[in-house]
Design an enzyme around this catalytic site. Structure first.
Site, PDB file in Angstrom:
ATOM      1  N   ASP A 225       0.829  -1.209   0.000  1.00  0.00           N
ATOM      2  CA  ASP A 225       0.000   0.000   0.000  1.00  0.00           C
ATOM      3  C   ASP A 225       0.866   1.263   0.000  1.00  0.00           C
ATOM      4  O   ASP A 225       0.649   2.178   0.789  1.00  0.00           O
ATOM      5  CB  ASP A 225      -0.925   0.001   1.218  1.00  0.00           C
ATOM      6  CG  ASP A 225      -2.068   1.010   1.088  1.00  0.00           C
ATOM      7  OD1 ASP A 225      -2.315   1.493  -0.036  1.00  0.00           O
ATOM      8  OD2 ASP A 225      -2.712   1.318   2.112  1.00  0.00           O
ATOM      9  N   LEU A 226       1.840   1.316  -0.906  1.00  0.00           N
ATOM     10  CA  LEU A 226       2.685   2.499  -1.005  1.00  0.00           C
ATOM     11  C   LEU A 226       1.955   3.585  -1.788  1.00  0.00           C
ATOM     12  O   LEU A 226       2.294   3.918  -2.925  1.00  0.00           O
ATOM     13  CB  LEU A 226       4.023   2.142  -1.660  1.00  0.00           C
ATOM     14  CG  LEU A 226       4.954   1.266  -0.811  1.00  0.00           C
ATOM     15  CD1 LEU A 226       6.212   0.907  -1.600  1.00  0.00           C
ATOM     16  CD2 LEU A 226       5.326   1.964   0.503  1.00  0.00           C
TER      17      LEU A 226
END
Length: 377
Positions: free
Chosen positions: A230-231
């Site tokens: 979840d960058l």
């Protein structure tokens, strides 16, 4: 992001402690006195930014923390939260700007605490994490330099976790039906009804079908790893390293939110980073080349991985947009927050398919190649 094993929203299990309760909790569990406390935004969990006094064991400048109260559903998976926390601690020792926990009075990294009384009371896992400086990438106009750095970060982070991180709880990262794992794009079939009947649904159906045919059979040829997962542009913090307004330079100062960690593949991480960096970019189609160049400076993709990149980016757009629409139907009062990505996401996904895989990949790959080409004499 939702961090359960499906995409059912966690609204009913989200903590709702008041500032007074949170202050008392910090005193009781961690033995710290709160100077001030402020709520921080979060969907599934509840977060507070706190400043404490009388912290004799911490470094002189480490008096700001984030109190993270995990939602009741995810709090039932202590091994998973342990793995996430241990990963953050490991990365910090390797020089990555990740938060580390302040230990409880009992010497633990987290504590299961009750909130409320009676039959409706719930238990929440509580951690106190160091506060990281910087501003979210979402707050700046990205340029090639920071996009390259984010791609490089994504590769370095996954490589370190996959090659060096060892802990008994790591087995909990095998999350087979986790809706946010990119391998599970086909699971969107059961939620696509939320889009209604329109051109958007037609594109997502096309993504899902192509994903089943062109990506799923090739997963075994991709290199496996542990993904942060979840960058996005709110989970990466940056600092400016140059006063120049014309050509600002940035460095990553913080990596947030490890709740979507799972076993996946290296190519998943670069695809996720590309998708989220496209969201607010003034030139979204060009983003992929710069992120890819940074990633490949650490981990060059194989031919099979490169061939899946377009559909993986499209798949992440589809996951974000479909799950948001599904959740907004269940919780219309929270629809505005849930549909943040949709404001530009649909436009970008539609444009990707209008331009086409071949043309977009050529743009990305040519840009990435230019980084490794010798400069003209």
């Amino acid at each position: 992001m939702s961090s359960g094993n499906d995409c059912q929203p966690q609204t009913l299990t989200k903590p709702a402690l008041g500032e007074k309760e949170a202050t008392e909790l910090i005193d009781r569990v961690f033995g710290l006195k709160v100077s001030w406390i402020r709520p921080l935004p979060s969907y599934d969990d509840q977060n507070f930014h706190v400043c404490v006094s009388g912290d004799k064991s911490a470094a002189k400048d480490a008096d700001e923390y984030v109190l993270k109260i995990t939602n009741a559903e995810d709090s039932k998976e202590p091994d998973l939260i342990e793995a996430q926390t241990q990963a953050m601690m490991f990365l910090s020792t390797k020089g990555f700007p990740s938060a580390i926990p302040y230990l409880t009075k009992d010497g633990n990294v987290m504590s299961l605490e009750s909130a409320g009384t009676g039959p409706g009371s719930k238990k929440y896992m509580v951690r106190l994490l160091t506060y990281l400086p910087g501003i979210p990438v979402a707050k700046i106009t990205t340029n090639a330099q920071i996009l390259y750095e984010i791609g490089k970060l994504a590769a370095r982070l996954d490589k370190a976790l996959s090659e060096q991180f060892c802990h008994p709880s790591v087995k909990s990262l095998h999350r087979g039906q986790f809706i946010w794992n990119l391998a599970n794009v086909p699971l969107l079939d059961q939620y696509i009804y939320a889009l209604g009947q329109n051109k958007y649904r037609e594109v997502v159906e096309q993504v899902i079908e192509q994903f089943k045919v062109k990506v799923i059979p090739k997963l075994s040829s991709f290199r496996a790893c542990i993904n942060h997962g979840d960058l996005n542009d709110h989970n990466i913090l940056i600092d400016s390293t140059s006063p120049s307004l014309e050509n600002p330079q940035y460095q990553v100062s913080g990596i947030l939110d490890f709740s979507d960690m799972s076993y996946g593949y290296y190519v998943f991480e670069v695809a996720i980073a590309i998708m989220y960096m496209m969201i607010e970019s003034p030139d979204p189609l060009s983003v992929g080349g710069h992120v890819l160049a940074g990633f490949e400076s650490v981990l060059p993709l194989t031919k099979e991985e490169r061939g899946a990149l377009f559909l993986l980016v499209s798949g992440r757009f589809s996951q974000s947009l479909v799950i948001a629409a599904h959740t907004a139907l269940l919780y219309p009062d929270n629809a505005e927050y849930l549909m943040i990505t949709a404001k530009t996401g649909w436009k970008h996904l539609m444009t990707m398919f209008e331009v086409g895989q071949e043309a977009l990949e050529k743009m990305w790959f040519d840009t990435a190649a230019a980084y490794s080409s010798p400069a003209p004499a």
